[in-house]
Structure formats: structure tokens, C-alpha cells
Design an enzyme around this catalytic site. Structure first.
Site, PDB file in Angstrom:
ATOM      1  N   GLU A 102       0.811  -1.219  -0.068  1.00  0.00           N
ATOM      2  CA  GLU A 102      -0.148   0.054  -0.140  1.00  0.00           C
ATOM      3  C   GLU A 102       0.973   1.196   0.042  1.00  0.00           C
ATOM      4  O   GLU A 102       2.040   1.238   0.590  1.00  0.00           O
ATOM      5  CB  GLU A 102      -0.971   0.168   1.260  1.00  0.00           C
ATOM      6  CG  GLU A 102      -1.762  -1.117   1.246  1.00  0.00           C
ATOM      7  CD  GLU A 102      -3.129  -1.281   2.065  1.00  0.00           C
ATOM      8  OE1 GLU A 102      -3.999  -1.611   1.990  1.00  0.00           O
ATOM      9  OE2 GLU A 102      -2.769  -1.008   3.410  1.00  0.00           O
ATOM     10  N   CYS A 115       3.565   8.531   0.598  1.00  0.00           N
ATOM     11  CA  CYS A 115       4.300   7.537   1.908  1.00  0.00           C
ATOM     12  C   CYS A 115       4.494   6.293   1.216  1.00  0.00           C
ATOM     13  O   CYS A 115       3.237   5.486   1.007  1.00  0.00           O
ATOM     14  CB  CYS A 115       3.108   7.554   3.087  1.00  0.00           C
ATOM     15  SG  CYS A 115       3.539   6.683   4.280  1.00  0.00           S
ATOM     16  N   CYS A 122       6.134  -6.772   7.751  1.00  0.00           N
ATOM     17  CA  CYS A 122       7.430  -6.056   8.315  1.00  0.00           C
ATOM     18  C   CYS A 122       7.752  -7.197   9.269  1.00  0.00           C
ATOM     19  O   CYS A 122       7.015  -7.994  10.009  1.00  0.00           O
ATOM     20  CB  CYS A 122       6.737  -5.155   9.157  1.00  0.00           C
ATOM     21  SG  CYS A 122       8.126  -4.079   9.894  1.00  0.00           S
ATOM     22  N   CYS A 126       6.113  -4.585  15.840  1.00  0.00           N
ATOM     23  CA  CYS A 126       5.685  -3.513  16.883  1.00  0.00           C
ATOM     24  C   CYS A 126       4.145  -3.764  17.285  1.00  0.00           C
ATOM     25  O   CYS A 126       3.121  -3.910  16.304  1.00  0.00           O
ATOM     26  CB  CYS A 126       5.977  -1.981  16.267  1.00  0.00           C
ATOM     27  SG  CYS A 126       7.603  -1.537  16.052  1.00  0.00           S
ATOM     28  N   CYS A 129       1.169  -1.409  15.625  1.00  0.00           N
ATOM     29  CA  CYS A 129       1.358  -1.320  14.235  1.00  0.00           C
ATOM     30  C   CYS A 129       0.466  -2.465  13.562  1.00  0.00           C
ATOM     31  O   CYS A 129       1.005  -3.734  13.617  1.00  0.00           O
ATOM     32  CB  CYS A 129       2.605  -1.200  13.669  1.00  0.00           C
ATOM     33  SG  CYS A 129       2.787  -0.937  11.890  1.00  0.00           S
ATOM     34  N   CYS A 345      -1.062   6.254   9.510  1.00  0.00           N
ATOM     35  CA  CYS A 345       0.249   5.538   9.976  1.00  0.00           C
ATOM     36  C   CYS A 345      -0.194   4.435  10.674  1.00  0.00           C
ATOM     37  O   CYS A 345      -1.138   4.488  11.567  1.00  0.00           O
ATOM     38  CB  CYS A 345       0.815   6.370  10.965  1.00  0.00           C
ATOM     39  SG  CYS A 345       1.813   7.921  10.456  1.00  0.00           S
TER      40      CYS A 345
END
Ligand code: SAH
Length: 364
Positions: A102, A115, A122, A126, A129, A345
């Protein structure tokens, strides 16, 4: 046999998109053509967004025909897009080598920011997230990173420069070489032609990679996701802290500043009851002053069902900001863009609406 013997299967072909000048020169060397053709191809790909050899009118016809038959030259393609009321558009980008990421387009008082994603998923995990919940699938190549810029600037008919942040899916410094190769293509005057000052790499804080970044001849700006003021809390929400604690991370940031003479940003996602106490505000103020860093407070963007946190109240967020301001720390609040489109975010991931839907295979 026919077609297949002359036309190498698409998937096996080298993709020229993403190669730098040397890479293109060495790929073209097999055709025994003068070196300057590599520079021409380079400009078509990155300066003019012309992705088919058909369009490369200053190259000999025979060379164009061979490139068309034997290579690929595509930056991927845009898939589904989701708009939010605030002029934020979340694009799915279908990658040249398979897979999807994305990419978010934002326009705020005339200022455009893209962005970018640097990985599919990932590995850093975290806890606040959503991308982390996907796990790590793979790194993006340099071509797949800059391809996001090329595809969206074409789609939005953008001319000239805009801001680019590596704050989408993935940890850019975990995919170090491709990130740097992408930054070089973006900053090359004969490539995309961006000023390096308009490009920011945001990192979870891989300390050795921050030190390496300081030595790069073509270097983006640096933003570091601090997100807590004690190792105990940070380790709970960001497992990387068990590898390098906050002091090790800040030492790398100091090195970066000394080597480059350039300021950096500390990002701080505000999670109610986790990292927003008065003691946190005091420690954050001390870190801000000691590091001479700008602090960017990011109210947590919720994804109900997936993420078990909440943002503090607006009053609390502003109180923390004011405590930093009063001490002379440069601080801003990043009020979120695109939450409706799940484009803010920490909301980027190829996941269903809720974990339950993931288990039952029901997309919601
Ligand atoms: N891996 C890089 C870049 C991607 S995240 C990094 O960690 O910096 C970009 C920013 O979004 C980081 O500062 C991250 O801490 C923040 N973020 C992640 N999840 C969030 C959420 N749910 N709400 C608000 N910000 C979030």
C-alpha cells in the site's frame, strides 16, 4: 516452437526498471551498442515515466525490439484505491515481481506527500502497528520502491517535486541496500530529480544502520520512532528494544548528527496509559533537549479488533505538546490523515477487517 523460443517468458526476464546507470550499461553490453544508450534508457524510465521500449524513440529500432522481446521494463501497476474525505488516497500497488503493498497519497494545503512502502509486511512486530500483524513477507527491490512514486505521480498528474516519506509498510533500514538504491534514483538529477531534503526515511531505530546511513553520499533525512521513554515500556511495544536499548539508539542518533551536521526527528506514537504519563512527558522533554531533535507526536490510529490501544484525549495530547514547547523543544502533532480509508500511520496491511474474519476466511 515459435513464440516461446524468441520471447523469453516474462517472469524470467530481467526487469530493467530499478537498475541504475551501471546496471543498465552492463545489461545493454550484450547487445554491442554504444554506452550512451544506457543513459537514454535511464532517462526514459525515471525522468519521463515512459515504461515501454516502444516509446524510446531516440534508440535504434533493432535495440528497442530486442529489449521488448527479452526484458521487462515495468514499475508494477496500480490496483485498488480507497479515498478518504480529506484528499488522502490509499493505493494498492501491484509489484512487478508479484505481491502487493500500500502507498498513500496525501495533499494538505497544496503540499503533496507520498508515503512509500519498503517491504511486504514487516519483521519488527511493533505491537501498535497493523503492518506488524502481517508478519514479514519479503523485501521490495529498488525498482518496486521508486515504482510507487512513478505510478502515483502519473496517476495524479503531478509535475515537479513533492515530499516522500518511507513510512508505509515495512522497515526501510531492514531493507537497507534497496532503500539506498531507491534514494539514489530519486535524487539523481537525470533520474527523478528530487532534492534529498524532500525525502525522509523513518526507522524503528536499527542503531547500526543509522550509523551506516550517516556515511552515505546520497542521504535522506532521518526520522526515528522512539515511542517510549523507558526500555521497559519500549520493549513491551517494540521488541527491537531488547536488541538495542534507548541509550544505544540515541548514541547512534548523536553519531548521525555529528557526522552529517543535520537535525533529525523523533516520532512518538501516543498510546493512552502506556507512554503518556507525566513522567513520560518529562523524560521526553529531556531527550528532546539533549538530542536537539524535533519531536513529532502521533496520536495512535486505532484499528479495532486488531490493535489493543487507544489514543489519549485531545487535551492530554495538547498538554504533552505544551510541556515540550514550554521547555523550548521543537514539537508538532501529526493529526492523522486518511483514518477512514485505513490509510493512516500504522493502519497499512493486507489483512481483513478483524482477526475473526481472518480465522473464518470471511472478508467481513
Ligand atoms: N518502520 C518504520 C516506518 C513505518 S511506521 C518506523 O517504524 O518508523 C511509520 C510511523 O508510524 C512510525 O513512527 C510508527 O511508530 C508509527 N505508527 C505505527 N503504528 C501506528 C498507529 N497505529 N498509529 C499511529 N502511528 C503508528
Amino acid at each position: 516452437m515459435n513464440h516461446e523460443s524468441t520471447q523469453t517468458a516474462l517472469a524470467q526476464r530481467t526487469n530493467l526498471y530499478g537498475l541504475d546507470r551501471e546496471g543498465l550499461a552492463s545489461r545493454l553490453a550484450r547487445y554491442n551498442v554504444p554506452d550512451f544508450h544506457a543513459g537514454q534508457v535511464y532517462r526514459w524510465l525515471y525522468q519521463r515515466d515512459a515504461w515501454s521500449p516502444d516509446q524510446w524513440t531516440d534508440l535504434p529500432q533493432s535495440l528497442r525490439a530486442r529489449l521488448l522481446a527479452e526484458t521487462r521494463t515495468d514499475p508494477g501497476k496500480l490496483g485498488m484505491r480507497t479515498g478518504a474525505a480529506d484528499e488522502t488516497v490509499k493505493y494498492r500497488t501491484e509489484l512487478a515481481d508479484g505481491g502487493t503493498v500500500e502507498t498513500v497519497f496525501m495533499r494538505q494545503s497544496g503540499r503533496v506527500t507520498l508515503c512509500l512502502s519498503s517491504q511486504v509486511g514487516c519483521a519488527l512486530d511493533c505491537d501498535f502497528c497493523l503492518t506488524g500483524k502481517m508478519g514479514f513477507k519479503r523485501h521490495l527491490s529498488a525498482g518496486e520502491i521508486v515504482g510507487q512514486v512513478a505510478l502515483i505521480r502519473s496517476d495524479q498528474a503531478l509535475t515537479g517535486s513533492f515530499n516522500i516519506v518511507f513510512m508505509g509498510m515495512g522497515e526501510p533500514l531492514h531493507n537497507y541496500d534497496a532503500t539506498i538504491a531507491a534514494v539514489r534514483l530519486l535524487c539523481d538529477p537525470e533520474g527523478f530529480g528530487f532534492s534529498r531534503r524532500r525525502i525522509t526515511v523513518s526507522t524503528v531505530g536499527l542503531a547500526p544502520a543509522i550509523e551506516k546511513l550517516a556515511e552515505e553520499p546520497v542521504r535522506p533525512r532521518l526520522a526515528v520512532s522512539l515511542n517510549a521513554t523507558t526500555d521497559e515500556v519500549r520493549a513491551r511495544i517494540m521488541p527491537i528494544t531488547k536488541k538495542h536499548g534507548i541509550e544505544r539508539l540515541l548514541a547512534a542518533c548523536t553519531r548521525f548528527q555529528e557526522r552529517t551536521g543535520e537535525a533529525f526527528t523523533l516520532e512518538y506514537v501516543l498510546l493512552e496509559g502506556v507512554n503518556d504519563t507525566d513522567d513520560d512527558a518529562r523524560r521526553l522533554r529531556e531527550i528532546g533537549l539533549r538530542m536537539r531533535a524535533k519531536i513529532n507526536l502521533i496520536p495512535f490510529n486505532p484499528v479495532p479488533g486488531w490493535l489493543a490501544y487507544r489514543p489519549p484525549s485531545r487535551r492530554r495530547i495538547e498538554a504533552i505538546r505544551n510541556r515540550l514547547l514550554d521547555a523550548g523543544v521543537r514539537v508538532s502533532i501529526r493529526w492523522s490523515r486518511g483514518t477512514q480509508a485505513r490509510a493512516a500511520c500504522g493502519q497499512l496491511a493486507l489483512l481483513p477487517d478483524t482477526p475473526d474474519a481472518a480465522q473464518t476466511g470471511n472478508p467481513g
